[in-house]
Design a protein around this motif. Structure first.
Motif, PDB file in Angstrom:
ATOM      1  N   ASN A 156       0.802  -1.220   0.000  1.00 26.47           N
ATOM      2  CA  ASN A 156       0.000   0.000   0.000  1.00 26.47           C
ATOM      3  C   ASN A 156       0.838   1.275   0.000  1.00 26.47           C
ATOM      4  O   ASN A 156       0.314   2.360   0.175  1.00 26.47           O
ATOM      5  N   LYS A 157       2.171   1.129  -0.207  1.00 27.01           N
ATOM      6  CA  LYS A 157       3.057   2.287  -0.276  1.00 27.01           C
ATOM      7  C   LYS A 157       3.950   2.203  -1.501  1.00 27.01           C
ATOM      8  O   LYS A 157       4.275   1.107  -1.964  1.00 27.01           O
ATOM      9  N   GLN A 158       4.348   3.373  -1.988  1.00 27.24           N
ATOM     10  CA  GLN A 158       5.308   3.480  -3.082  1.00 27.24           C
ATOM     11  C   GLN A 158       6.345   4.521  -2.703  1.00 27.24           C
ATOM     12  O   GLN A 158       6.127   5.342  -1.803  1.00 27.24           O
ATOM     13  N   VAL A 159       7.470   4.491  -3.416  1.00 24.95           N
ATOM     14  CA  VAL A 159       8.531   5.460  -3.184  1.00 24.95           C
ATOM     15  C   VAL A 159       9.158   5.821  -4.533  1.00 24.95           C
ATOM     16  O   VAL A 159       9.331   4.954  -5.386  1.00 24.95           O
ATOM     17  N   LEU A 160       9.433   7.094  -4.719  1.00 22.83           N
ATOM     18  CA  LEU A 160      10.103   7.572  -5.925  1.00 22.83           C
ATOM     19  C   LEU A 160      11.589   7.676  -5.593  1.00 22.83           C
ATOM     20  O   LEU A 160      11.976   8.436  -4.694  1.00 22.83           O
ATOM     21  N   ILE A 161      12.409   6.892  -6.291  1.00 19.38           N
ATOM     22  CA  ILE A 161      13.827   6.779  -5.956  1.00 19.38           C
ATOM     23  C   ILE A 161      14.688   7.250  -7.125  1.00 19.38           C
ATOM     24  O   ILE A 161      14.472   6.839  -8.264  1.00 19.38           O
ATOM     25  N   ASN A 162      15.671   8.092  -6.810  1.00 19.85           N
ATOM     26  CA  ASN A 162      16.690   8.486  -7.793  1.00 19.85           C
ATOM     27  C   ASN A 162      17.845   7.508  -7.661  1.00 19.85           C
ATOM     28  O   ASN A 162      18.452   7.409  -6.592  1.00 19.85           O
ATOM     29  N   ILE A 163      18.114   6.758  -8.741  1.00 24.92           N
ATOM     30  CA  ILE A 163      19.210   5.788  -8.724  1.00 24.92           C
ATOM     31  C   ILE A 163      20.286   6.212  -9.718  1.00 24.92           C
ATOM     32  O   ILE A 163      19.995   6.841 -10.727  1.00 24.92           O
ATOM     33  N   THR A 164      21.514   5.838  -9.393  1.00 28.61           N
ATOM     34  CA  THR A 164      22.650   6.075 -10.282  1.00 28.61           C
ATOM     35  C   THR A 164      23.416   4.776 -10.418  1.00 28.61           C
ATOM     36  O   THR A 164      23.772   4.145  -9.418  1.00 28.61           O
ATOM     37  N   VAL A 165      23.642   4.364 -11.668  1.00 26.47           N
ATOM     38  CA  VAL A 165      24.465   3.196 -11.970  1.00 26.47           C
ATOM     39  C   VAL A 165      25.525   3.682 -12.949  1.00 26.47           C
ATOM     40  O   VAL A 165      25.221   3.960 -14.112  1.00 26.47           O
ATOM     41  N   GLY A 166      26.754   3.833 -12.458  1.00 28.87           N
ATOM     42  CA  GLY A 166      27.804   4.423 -13.294  1.00 28.87           C
ATOM     43  C   GLY A 166      27.419   5.846 -13.666  1.00 28.87           C
ATOM     44  O   GLY A 166      27.111   6.661 -12.808  1.00 28.87           O
ATOM     45  N   LYS A 167      27.362   6.125 -14.966  1.00 27.63           N
ATOM     46  CA  LYS A 167      26.967   7.453 -15.445  1.00 27.63           C
ATOM     47  C   LYS A 167      25.469   7.560 -15.690  1.00 27.63           C
ATOM     48  O   LYS A 167      24.958   8.646 -15.949  1.00 27.63           O
ATOM     49  N   TYR A 168      24.767   6.428 -15.604  1.00 24.58           N
ATOM     50  CA  TYR A 168      23.321   6.398 -15.854  1.00 24.58           C
ATOM     51  C   TYR A 168      22.565   6.828 -14.606  1.00 24.58           C
ATOM     52  O   TYR A 168      22.821   6.345 -13.509  1.00 24.58           O
ATOM     53  N   LYS A 169      21.626   7.764 -14.792  1.00 23.38           N
ATOM     54  CA  LYS A 169      20.784   8.221 -13.682  1.00 23.38           C
ATOM     55  C   LYS A 169      19.329   8.112 -14.107  1.00 23.38           C
ATOM     56  O   LYS A 169      18.981   8.369 -15.251  1.00 23.38           O
ATOM     57  N   ASP A 170      18.479   7.736 -13.148  1.00 25.89           N
ATOM     58  CA  ASP A 170      17.055   7.608 -13.442  1.00 25.89           C
ATOM     59  C   ASP A 170      16.260   7.796 -12.161  1.00 25.89           C
ATOM     60  O   ASP A 170      16.791   7.686 -11.058  1.00 25.89           O
ATOM     61  N   GLU A 171      14.991   8.069 -12.338  1.00 26.24           N
ATOM     62  CA  GLU A 171      14.048   8.175 -11.233  1.00 26.24           C
ATOM     63  C   GLU A 171      13.032   7.059 -11.432  1.00 26.24           C
ATOM     64  O   GLU A 171      12.429   6.948 -12.500  1.00 26.24           O
ATOM     65  N   VAL A 172      12.858   6.225 -10.413  1.00 30.75           N
ATOM     66  CA  VAL A 172      12.030   5.031 -10.540  1.00 30.75           C
ATOM     67  C   VAL A 172      10.976   5.004  -9.432  1.00 30.75           C
ATOM     68  O   VAL A 172      11.304   5.192  -8.259  1.00 30.75           O
ATOM     69  N   LEU A 173       9.727   4.751  -9.808  1.00 32.98           N
ATOM     70  CA  LEU A 173       8.653   4.576  -8.842  1.00 32.98           C
ATOM     71  C   LEU A 173       8.585   3.098  -8.468  1.00 32.98           C
ATOM     72  O   LEU A 173       8.432   2.240  -9.345  1.00 32.98           O
ATOM     73  N   CYS A 174       8.737   2.803  -7.182  1.00 32.43           N
ATOM     74  CA  CYS A 174       8.781   1.421  -6.711  1.00 32.43           C
ATOM     75  C   CYS A 174       7.714   1.175  -5.662  1.00 32.43           C
ATOM     76  O   CYS A 174       7.422   2.051  -4.837  1.00 32.43           O
TER      77      CYS A 174
END
Length: 100
Positions: free
Chosen positions: A67-85
């Motif tokens: 019943n919860k979600q979180v918006l996470i900014n992740i970085t893998v090497g030079k790749y950056k993204d925002e993911v809703l989990c």
């Protein structure tokens, strides 16, 4: 898509708020999931899930209500993204990304 690739699991590390975390990419999964542990340890802000649901396969204790979600900014090497989990109790990894 080659069906033999659907079952492949890729494990790596990522940065979340400049902290090293485990990241698993599972081509057989259709959801993005963050562990309650990483959400609590990094003091990430959660939001109410727009469509709560029940999970049976993730816990030995039985049914889990997601019943919860979180918006996470992740970085893998030079790749950056925002993911809703979706936020769930799991020990296998900090972040599990499925194919969307």
């Amino acid at each position: 898509m080659d069906d033999t690739q659907r079952e492949n699991i890729f494990r790596t590390r990522c940065l979340i708020n400049n902290k090293l975390c485990s990241l698993t990419i599972d081509g057989g999964s259709c959801t993005n999931v963050a562990s309650t542990r990483v959400v609590e340890k990094l003091a990430l802000t959660t939001i109410s899930h727009t469509k709560p649901y029940k999970l049976h396969w993730l816990s030995a204790e039985g049914e889990i209500i997601v019943n919860k979600q979180v918006l996470i900014n992740i970085t893998v090497g030079k790749y950056k993204d925002e993911v809703l989990c979706d936020v769930v109790p799991m020990e296998a990894t900090h972040i599990l990304l499925g194919r969307h």
